[in-house]
Design a protein around this motif. Structure first.
Motif, PDB file in Angstrom:
ATOM      1  N   TYR A  14       0.846  -1.197   0.000  1.00 43.99           N
ATOM      2  CA  TYR A  14       0.000   0.000   0.000  1.00 43.99           C
ATOM      3  C   TYR A  14       0.878   1.243   0.000  1.00 43.99           C
ATOM      4  O   TYR A  14       2.032   1.185   0.430  1.00 43.99           O
ATOM      5  N   LEU A  15       0.331   2.356  -0.427  1.00 42.94           N
ATOM      6  CA  LEU A  15       0.912   3.705  -0.374  1.00 42.94           C
ATOM      7  C   LEU A  15       2.017   3.939  -1.430  1.00 42.94           C
ATOM      8  O   LEU A  15       2.978   3.186  -1.507  1.00 42.94           O
ATOM      9  N   ASN A  16       1.843   5.014  -2.196  1.00 44.56           N
ATOM     10  CA  ASN A  16       2.934   5.420  -3.085  1.00 44.56           C
ATOM     11  C   ASN A  16       3.943   6.224  -2.266  1.00 44.56           C
ATOM     12  O   ASN A  16       3.768   6.410  -1.064  1.00 44.56           O
ATOM     13  N   ARG A  17       4.971   6.707  -2.927  1.00 40.57           N
ATOM     14  CA  ARG A  17       6.062   7.340  -2.186  1.00 40.57           C
ATOM     15  C   ARG A  17       5.602   8.603  -1.437  1.00 40.57           C
ATOM     16  O   ARG A  17       5.964   8.808  -0.268  1.00 40.57           O
ATOM     17  N   THR A  18       4.774   9.416  -2.106  1.00 41.36           N
ATOM     18  CA  THR A  18       4.287  10.643  -1.468  1.00 41.36           C
ATOM     19  C   THR A  18       3.446  10.306  -0.236  1.00 41.36           C
ATOM     20  O   THR A  18       3.614  10.896   0.839  1.00 41.36           O
ATOM     21  N   GLU A  19       2.553   9.342  -0.396  1.00 40.57           N
ATOM     22  CA  GLU A  19       1.688   8.951   0.724  1.00 40.57           C
ATOM     23  C   GLU A  19       2.513   8.346   1.861  1.00 40.57           C
ATOM     24  O   GLU A  19       2.239   8.579   3.040  1.00 40.57           O
ATOM     25  N   ALA A  20       3.513   7.579   1.479  1.00 41.30           N
ATOM     26  CA  ALA A  20       4.352   6.925   2.490  1.00 41.30           C
ATOM     27  C   ALA A  20       5.114   7.966   3.311  1.00 41.30           C
ATOM     28  O   ALA A  20       5.188   7.872   4.541  1.00 41.30           O
ATOM     29  N   VAL A  21       5.671   8.959   2.641  1.00 41.56           N
ATOM     30  CA  VAL A  21       6.425  10.006   3.343  1.00 41.56           C
ATOM     31  C   VAL A  21       5.500  10.779   4.278  1.00 41.56           C
ATOM     32  O   VAL A  21       5.851  11.074   5.426  1.00 41.56           O
ATOM     33  N   GLU A  22       4.304  11.061   3.795  1.00 41.14           N
ATOM     34  CA  GLU A  22       3.348  11.806   4.617  1.00 41.14           C
ATOM     35  C   GLU A  22       2.987  11.018   5.888  1.00 41.14           C
ATOM     36  O   GLU A  22       3.010  11.550   6.997  1.00 41.14           O
ATOM     37  N   LEU A  23       2.706   9.731   5.714  1.00 39.22           N
ATOM     38  CA  LEU A  23       2.355   8.910   6.875  1.00 39.22           C
ATOM     39  C   LEU A  23       3.563   8.751   7.814  1.00 39.22           C
ATOM     40  O   LEU A  23       3.419   8.804   9.037  1.00 39.22           O
ATOM     41  N   ALA A  24       4.737   8.609   7.225  1.00 41.74           N
ATOM     42  CA  ALA A  24       5.955   8.463   8.044  1.00 41.74           C
ATOM     43  C   ALA A  24       6.155   9.704   8.918  1.00 41.74           C
ATOM     44  O   ALA A  24       6.522   9.589  10.092  1.00 41.74           O
TER      45      ALA A  24
END
Ligand code: PGA
Length: 251
Positions: A14-24
């Motif tokens: 799940y999650l593309n790079r932008t979404e992953a960075v935001e969640l991180a």
């Protein structure tokens, strides 16, 4: 024996790079000031470097969801341990039920991955757990014992100090059906007693055993209150900042 609790988020595919960075970034913010527990997130390979950078100023640890056993070579589709180290990753989830049941990884392959990870200084989270059918046939303990024995074959005591075990009953993963706290504690205690036979008591007492399978804000506190539950491996509820923040902040 005090074991530092570990709350680990498995982001699966799940999650593309932008979404992953935001969640991180949200996870890092939610982890600020927590010194009595560890927090880890496992994004897809493609987001590892960006996520690692996003949490650089926080204690949040970043893990991969699998790793190959060789330093390099003709292994199409695989990622080598030094490649993970190259982006600052020092933990890896191994033997997850989806790897075992969807992609056919057996105990022998999980063991090779364990050895590869440890040889290159990565701390593995070894996942074990029975299917519903195995539980109904009262084979839970024998299945889990076999996964432990084979998964940990030729892993030395020194290396074992770097290993985390995760008990994830397959019937509880992604189903919304959590093991009761009693069911979790029963198998966690069994895992620890198996580790005593494989190593020795002091070491077995120091190994963290995580529970995984539909961990949610509603059940984290009672699971964590069990004596042999030392943390959680969280899938679905780790994909939302708010629910994961609540789980990190278990009481
Ligand atoms: P779940 O997944 O929390 O969505 O059940 C857990 C896991 O697969 O690690």
């Amino acid at each position: 024996m005090t074991r530092t609790p570990l709350i680990a988020g498995n982001w699966k595919m799940y999650l593309n790079r932008t979404e992953a960075v935001e969640l991180a970034r949200s996870v890092a913010a939610a982890s600020t000031g927590l010194t009595d527990r560890e927090v880890m997130i496992a994004p897809s390979y493609l987001s590892l470097a960006a996520v690692k950078e996003a949490v650089a100023d926080s204690p949040v640890r970043v893990a991969a969801q699998n790793v190959a056993w060789e330093e390099q070579g003709a292994f199409t589709g695989e990622v080598a341990p030094p490649m993970l180290q190259d982006v600052g990753v020092d933990m890896v989830i191994l033997g997850h039920s989806e790897r075992r049941h969807v992609f056919g990884e057996d105990n022998a392959m999980v063991n090779r991955r364990m050895q590869g990870a440890l040889q290159f200084g990565l701390s593995p989270i070894l996942c074990v757990g029975e299917t519903l059918e195995e539980r109904e046939q009262e084979n839970t303990f024998s299945v889990v014992e076999e996964q432990l024995r084979q998964g940990l074959q030729d892993i030395s005591a020194d290396q074992m100090a770097q290993v985390v075990v995760a008990y994830e009953p397959v019937w509880a993963i992604g189903t919304g059906k959590t093991a009761t706290k009693e069911q979790a504690q029963e198998v966690h205690a069994f895992i620890r007693s198996t580790l005593v036979t494989l190593y020795e008591k002091t070491l077995a007492d120091s190994v963290r055993i995580l529970y995984g399978g539909s961990v949610k804000p509603e059940n984290i506190d009672s699971l964590m209150a069990q004596p042999d539950v030392d943390g959680a491996l969280v899938g679905g509820a780790a994909l939302q900042a708010e629910s994961f923040a609540r789980i990190i902040n278990f009481t």
